[in-house]
Design an enzyme around this catalytic site. Structure first.
Site, mmCIF file in Angstrom:
data_model
loop_
_atom_site.group_PDB
_atom_site.id
_atom_site.type_symbol
_atom_site.label_atom_id
_atom_site.label_comp_id
_atom_site.label_asym_id
_atom_site.label_seq_id
_atom_site.Cartn_x
_atom_site.Cartn_y
_atom_site.Cartn_z
ATOM 1 N N ASN A 216 0.845 -1.194 0.000
ATOM 2 C CA ASN A 216 0.000 0.000 0.000
ATOM 3 C C ASN A 216 0.878 1.240 0.000
ATOM 4 O O ASN A 216 2.111 1.146 -0.070
ATOM 5 C CB ASN A 216 -0.950 -0.021 1.207
ATOM 6 C CG ASN A 216 -0.206 -0.200 2.514
ATOM 7 O OD1 ASN A 216 0.624 0.617 2.884
ATOM 8 N ND2 ASN A 216 -0.497 -1.298 3.212
ATOM 9 N N PHE A 329 -5.174 2.753 14.556
ATOM 10 C CA PHE A 329 -5.325 3.764 13.512
ATOM 11 C C PHE A 329 -6.323 3.269 12.475
ATOM 12 O O PHE A 329 -6.420 2.060 12.220
ATOM 13 C CB PHE A 329 -3.982 4.038 12.826
ATOM 14 C CG PHE A 329 -3.175 5.129 13.486
ATOM 15 C CD1 PHE A 329 -2.981 6.345 12.860
ATOM 16 C CD2 PHE A 329 -2.621 4.929 14.734
ATOM 17 C CE1 PHE A 329 -2.246 7.355 13.465
ATOM 18 C CE2 PHE A 329 -1.882 5.919 15.359
ATOM 19 C CZ PHE A 329 -1.691 7.145 14.711
#
Length: 408
Positions: A216, A329
């Site tokens: 990513n 997160f």
């Protein structure tokens, strides 16, 4: 704020030197212990006796005028200073500082000190705007020297423009803010003293074959900023880093990993001894079912890649949590609060930091972030666009407060 602070005041040769007397007086009135160094040119504008009377300390002008046999004066002043301020600072002393010259008492002391330095320039507007002067000031700023910008107005030379020494009252306020911030930073350094903090950062890499993988856009900047902030607050920091694009600061234990499974195993090795874990890494949700040992050759117009779910590290930690403080997160593109609150509850986090990665300046790879910090009762704090270092600092201060409440 200035009571007992040892301040070395450097005075150089410009008409604004007369303001140095007022600055010195105001610092002394605030309780500062002021030691004055004057250049020979400065003594043409204001006398040593004036500065000695106001400061109540000897004034230094000559590097070789050693008055105390037990010390070397310029080293002694360099060492005792909590702050050195040069006001007024001519183009000449700024050039000396930028290029490391040391040919008088002031420039020698400046070169020898490790104390913070402030510079308050004062000169003709065209001198101030000259590329050489601007370049020298930029060099000093890059080395951590603080510049107190001159004011605009009628200059002694008759010109009107930027170059007038900032008023003594304002300079004193700048110095007070400096020491106030310094004390605040000093207090923050103990907020996580002795705590064992684990931070995960960066993106994981899931191999398809020896030359291809799934990953990513995470740069690791946010996680590394958190690790650095935790270190600065006195914690023993262990960073578990996947694929990152940022240099890792010194003073931090680092374990490099590649896949989600690697990261899970590294986290579990230290989990029992952890006080605070911040899972800022962007971990792949899926991996290829079968990893090929040799490069896959192209065949046909389509290829189907079968994926299987990776282990959910945050959820696993939440289910095993005892006394650990856990921060997760969530990078979202829509309905940030809805998904963040859901994730916080499902994964048993103490805090969850969520951001909209479609917002300018808040996505992967940026130096800034804009986040929402949630706990089980909802929004704790919203931080608008800030440097990631500042987001990290504020997040850890909240965590430190919550941890202190639990232990008290």
């Amino acid at each position: 704020m200035l009571n007992g602070k040892k301040i070395v005041l450097g005075v150089t040769g410009g008409i604004a030197a007369y303001k140095a007397a007022s600055l010195c007086s105001k610092l002394v009135q605030k309780g500062a212990d002021v030691h004055v160094i004057m250049t020979s040119s400065a003594t043409r504008f204001i006398t040593e006796l004036t500065m000695q009377t106001i400061s109540r300390n000897p004034v230094y002008t000559d590097t070789f005028d050693e008055r105390e046999p037990s010390v070397v004066s310029h080293i002694h002043l360099a060492d005792l200073a909590d702050l050195i301020i040069v006001a007024p600072a001519t183009a000449n002393i700024i050039a000396k500082m930028a290029h490391g010259l040391a040919d008088d008492m002031l420039s020698t002391t400046l070169l020898a000190t490790t104390a913070p330095i402030m510079v308050a320039p004062a000169m003709n507007v065209h001198m101030y705007q000259h590329p050489a002067v601007m370049d020298n000031m930029m060099k000093l700023v890059s080395r951590g020297v603080s510049m107190i910008e001159p004011g605009e107005g009628l200059l002694a030379c008759g010109y009107v423009g930027k170059g007038r020494l900032e008023e003594p009252e304002t300079i004193v306020q700048v110095i007070e803010r400096f020491f106030e911030n310094r004390e605040q930073i000093s207090a923050e350094k103990a907020r996580l003293q002795g705590k064992k903090v684990v931070v995960t950062a960066g993106g994981t890499v899931e191999r398809i074959d020896p030359v291809r993988y799934i990953t990513n856009d995470s740069s690791g900047k946010m996680g590394i900023a958190i690790a650095k902030a935790a270190r600065d607050m006195g914690a023993h920091v262990h960073l578990i880093a996947g694929n990152t694009q940022v240099e890792i600061p010194e003073g931090i234990t680092v374990t490099k990993v590649q896949s989600a499974q690697d990261m899970y195993e590294a986290v579990m090795e230290v989990w029992e001894q952890t006080d605070l874990l911040v899972k800022a890494a962007a971990v792949a949700d899926y991996r290829p079912k079968n990893k090929v040992d040799q490069k896959m050759k192209k065949s046909g117009s389509e290829m189907t890649l079968e994926l299987v779910k990776t282990i959910d590290i945050l959820e696993t930690l939440g289910s095993k949590k005892k006394n650990q403080f856990l921060i997760g997160f969530a990078a979202e593109t829509n309905d940030v609060e809805k998904y963040a609150i859901d994730k916080l509850h499902r994964k048993n986090c103490d805090l969850l930091v969520a951001n909209d990665v479609t917002q300018d300046g808040a996505g992967f790879g940026t130096d800034t972030n804009s986040v929402f910090i949630f706990d089980k009762n909802g929004l704790v704090e919203q931080l608008s666009l800030l440097p990631k270092e500042e987001v990290a600092r504020r997040l850890l201060l909240i965590a430190a407060d919550r941890m202190a409440e639990v232990s008290s």
